[in-house]
Enzyme design. Sequence first.
Site, PDB file in Angstrom:
ATOM      1  N   LEU A 343      -9.130  35.222  17.893  1.00 27.92           N
ATOM      2  CA  LEU A 343      -9.308  34.541  19.124  1.00 27.92           C
ATOM      3  C   LEU A 343      -8.300  33.396  19.825  1.00 27.92           C
ATOM      4  O   LEU A 343      -7.921  33.451  20.949  1.00 27.92           O
ATOM      5  CB  LEU A 343     -10.851  34.191  19.340  1.00 27.92           C
ATOM      6  CG  LEU A 343     -11.819  35.220  19.346  1.00 27.92           C
ATOM      7  CD1 LEU A 343     -13.269  34.468  19.189  1.00 27.92           C
ATOM      8  CD2 LEU A 343     -11.975  36.173  20.530  1.00 27.92           C
ATOM      9  N   GLY A 347      -6.526  23.375  16.479  1.00 27.14           N
ATOM     10  CA  GLY A 347      -5.832  22.259  15.735  1.00 27.14           C
ATOM     11  C   GLY A 347      -6.201  22.314  14.393  1.00 27.14           C
ATOM     12  O   GLY A 347      -5.538  22.151  13.622  1.00 27.14           O
ATOM     13  N   GLN A 350      -7.934  28.680  12.390  1.00 26.16           N
ATOM     14  CA  GLN A 350      -7.855  29.851  13.314  1.00 26.16           C
ATOM     15  C   GLN A 350      -9.272  30.223  13.649  1.00 26.16           C
ATOM     16  O   GLN A 350     -10.331  29.997  13.074  1.00 26.16           O
ATOM     17  CB  GLN A 350      -7.107  31.080  12.720  1.00 26.16           C
ATOM     18  CG  GLN A 350      -5.787  30.751  12.516  1.00 26.16           C
ATOM     19  CD  GLN A 350      -5.341  31.442  11.107  1.00 26.16           C
ATOM     20  OE1 GLN A 350      -5.886  31.237  10.056  1.00 26.16           O
ATOM     21  NE2 GLN A 350      -4.467  32.160  11.009  1.00 26.16           N
ATOM     22  N   VAL A 351      -9.536  30.956  14.751  1.00 25.85           N
ATOM     23  CA  VAL A 351     -10.683  31.688  14.975  1.00 25.85           C
ATOM     24  C   VAL A 351     -10.618  32.941  15.335  1.00 25.85           C
ATOM     25  O   VAL A 351      -9.986  33.682  15.943  1.00 25.85           O
ATOM     26  CB  VAL A 351     -11.400  30.762  16.455  1.00 25.85           C
ATOM     27  CG1 VAL A 351     -12.668  31.258  16.768  1.00 25.85           C
ATOM     28  CG2 VAL A 351     -11.388  29.314  16.521  1.00 25.85           C
ATOM     29  N   LYS A 366     -14.600  30.316  12.338  1.00 29.48           N
ATOM     30  CA  LYS A 366     -13.311  29.498  12.279  1.00 29.48           C
ATOM     31  C   LYS A 366     -13.285  29.313  10.997  1.00 29.48           C
ATOM     32  O   LYS A 366     -13.951  28.828  10.124  1.00 29.48           O
ATOM     33  CB  LYS A 366     -13.909  27.975  13.090  1.00 29.48           C
ATOM     34  CG  LYS A 366     -12.656  27.114  12.818  1.00 29.48           C
ATOM     35  CD  LYS A 366     -13.028  25.784  14.098  1.00 29.48           C
ATOM     36  CE  LYS A 366     -11.441  25.606  14.504  1.00 29.48           C
ATOM     37  NZ  LYS A 366     -11.587  25.025  15.881  1.00 29.48           N
ATOM     38  N   ASP A 466     -13.437  14.856  19.200  1.00 34.38           N
ATOM     39  CA  ASP A 466     -12.285  15.622  19.580  1.00 34.38           C
ATOM     40  C   ASP A 466     -12.640  16.459  20.993  1.00 34.38           C
ATOM     41  O   ASP A 466     -12.844  17.648  21.179  1.00 34.38           O
ATOM     42  CB  ASP A 466     -11.881  16.599  18.604  1.00 34.38           C
ATOM     43  CG  ASP A 466     -10.348  17.251  18.844  1.00 34.38           C
ATOM     44  OD1 ASP A 466      -9.596  16.779  19.720  1.00 34.38           O
ATOM     45  OD2 ASP A 466     -10.136  18.283  18.218  1.00 34.38           O
TER      46      ASP A 466
END
Length: 661
Positions: A343, A347, A350-351, A366, A466
Amino acid sequence: MSREFKVLQTIFVLFFILSSSTYNSNGKFIPEGAAVFDASGFIVLTNTSKHSYGQLFYNQSIPIKEYSSFSINFFFAIVPEHNHRGSHGMAFVISPTRGLPGASSDQYLGIFNATNNGENSNNVIAIELDIHKDEEFEDIDDNHVGININGMRSVVSASAGYYDDKDGKFHNLSLISRKLMRLWIVYSQSDKQLNVTLFPAEISIPPRKPLLSWNQDLSPYFMEEMYFSIRASTGSIRALHYLTSVLIAPGVEDPSSLELIALPILPPYPKKSSNKTRTILVVCLTLSMIAALVASWIGSVFYWRHKKVKEVLEEWEIQYGPHRFAFKELFNATKGFKEKQLLGRGGFGQVFKGTLPGSDADIAVKRTSHDSRQGMNEFLAEISTIGRLRHPNLVRLLGYCRHKEDLYLVYDFMPNGSLDKYLYRSNKNETQEGLTWEQRFKIIKDVASALLYLHQEWVQVIIHRDIKPANVLIDHEMNARLGDFGLAKLHDQGFDPQTSRVAGTLGYIAPEFIRTGRATTSTDVYAFGLLMLEVVCGRRLIERREAENEEVLVDWILELWEIGKIFEASEESIRQEQNRAQLELVLKLGVLCSHQAASVRPAMSSVMRILTGDSQLPDNLLEVITAEKLRGQPEISMEVLLDMNSMSALTITNSFISHGR
Ligand SMILES: *[C@@H]1O[C@H](CO)[C@@H](O)[C@H](O)[C@H]1NC(C)=O
Ligand SMILES: *[C@@H]1O[C@H](CO)[C@@H](O)[C@H](O)[C@H]1NC(C)=O
Ligand SMILES: *[C@@H]1O[C@H](CO)[C@@H](O)[C@H](O)[C@H]1NC(C)=O
Ligand SMILES: *[C@@H]1O[C@H](CO)[C@@H](O)[C@H](O)[C@H]1NC(C)=O
Ligand SMILES: *[C@@H]1O[C@H](CO)[C@@H](O)[C@H](O)[C@H]1NC(C)=O
């Protein structure tokens, strides 16, 4: 410090007390004595020592006389050492002093001692959850709720239980059942009435009929300023007194935000091996050592083979953790982490999109790698807290999995992606439809409400660290949900000014965070301020394509504000006269929140109140902002900047110097 600035600060202090309708956590709940915050988000008031006592107190005096009414809510559970015998119990206490001056354990519950018990000069009001029948205080039984004034003898009391709303029937409750229960205390000065209601935690709406209702004017006992605490003590029989989600609020309302959807299961009372069993253990161990030596030689081959798939399970994980997925489950769900399922790349990793076998529920997985075991364990402990957070504007963490060096976090899948895709459309008017102002304003309020929950409404202060459009996800009903909390912390290995590694996203990192390395609720407010500006202006913080004076979004907005044209900063598609008031409000609030000086930034409760129209921005806001701005900020050295550039989390480079207003 200019005079205006002082005025402004006072206003915000007032907002906080009068507004937020909670004086909740905000870092002001302090454990004392035996009390500790445990890893799972509970406060444990007593420990396994005999005659221990402890308290959680709100470290700020409360001008109780100014309130015509107030209510207190908390969840608690008592886990006794022996199944059917209680220890001493706990109490909610309103007292003129903070701390435990001369308090005793056992029957005094950490409130009074043998000398001052019953003295009129105490000015102490306590609502006790008593699990010991003390004849000297004429206790009715060993499982009751009582209201005490200045001493341990209750003025009114009743056996623990609640009245069912449906049929009005009374149901007994056992305080030492290890089950989570909720206590709701409400006092109204005009009615001169104190109600106390006890009920199981799984009932979300408090029963209408209170367990205790006492008609008494309490104001003679109230000094100008009083302190609130919750105390517990043990005697020769031990027990752990757990506490969570404490909410103190003015008004008699039942706070709807106080809801535990996932009921945690409390761990059993810790086992302690006696001397006798220890001797037996030593003998057994010696014998088994010999056996083990032989066996290990044979077994080692198998062991090493097995270790690859063996997953480390910590004590707390079994007790409370959110669901722990098997790696195989996630591997299958994401079709082997195929590129096609990807997807995005954020930061911290990866998702992937996935579907859990046997259900149609879509999930987002994730994957984040981490080499430091230490930070990982700490973070995993935190997950048990994060996994219990429930808020409509937070992305739900469904579970996690640890496999080799990687940590996998499993979230609800958000079909509409992240906010940044809506804001920075490369070719506007095409591909994706732009957001209307109503949608944007709702998104801002959604994120604010999630942050307010993390900062002030959960029993522990949780700092997101964040906040940026990429971490705001949009669900199928166009509600905004904040995701990815806590991850920045995992990657922030404690700040060392020599090697300065700061996790977060450059541009959204508050200036004092760079200097001190300490994330606070105020650093979150800073990033949220910038996010508001981006949502209104539909562009990034730094836009190289714009004219020079428009490059840095905040500077440009401030410039327009100074010449009275702040409205023109908003994105053209939403710049309509009927939106003017709201647009200007959000822009000004955004500038205020993203102020360089942390002391100028409001708390989330104030921000929320301004967004809902319950409070107004001060008239002289611009003067205050620019006055503070002139004081200047120390420059950030190039070295820090270079080091930061090497961090994968930083998405915008080189923006700090130009950003330094
Ligand atoms: C319990 O708390 C008391 C007071 O802080 C402390 O002295 C004692 O060592 C603690 N006992 C245990 C078993 O942690
Ligand atoms: C509690 O409040 C007092 C007075 O406001 C302050 O001096 C003290 O540092 C506070 N304690 C903590 C642990 O915040
Ligand atoms: C009882 O508490 C008071 C303070 O409230 C203190 O002055 C006194 O010394 C204590 N007495 C004992 C016996 O601990
Ligand atoms: C509830 O507890 C009281 C006091 O212990 C007892 O007399 C009564 O029988 C109990 N009622 C029920 C329904 O268990
Ligand atoms: C106390 O409870 C009674 C009965 O439900 C209710 O009528 C009354 O308003 C309550 N008082 C307060 C102060 O909430």
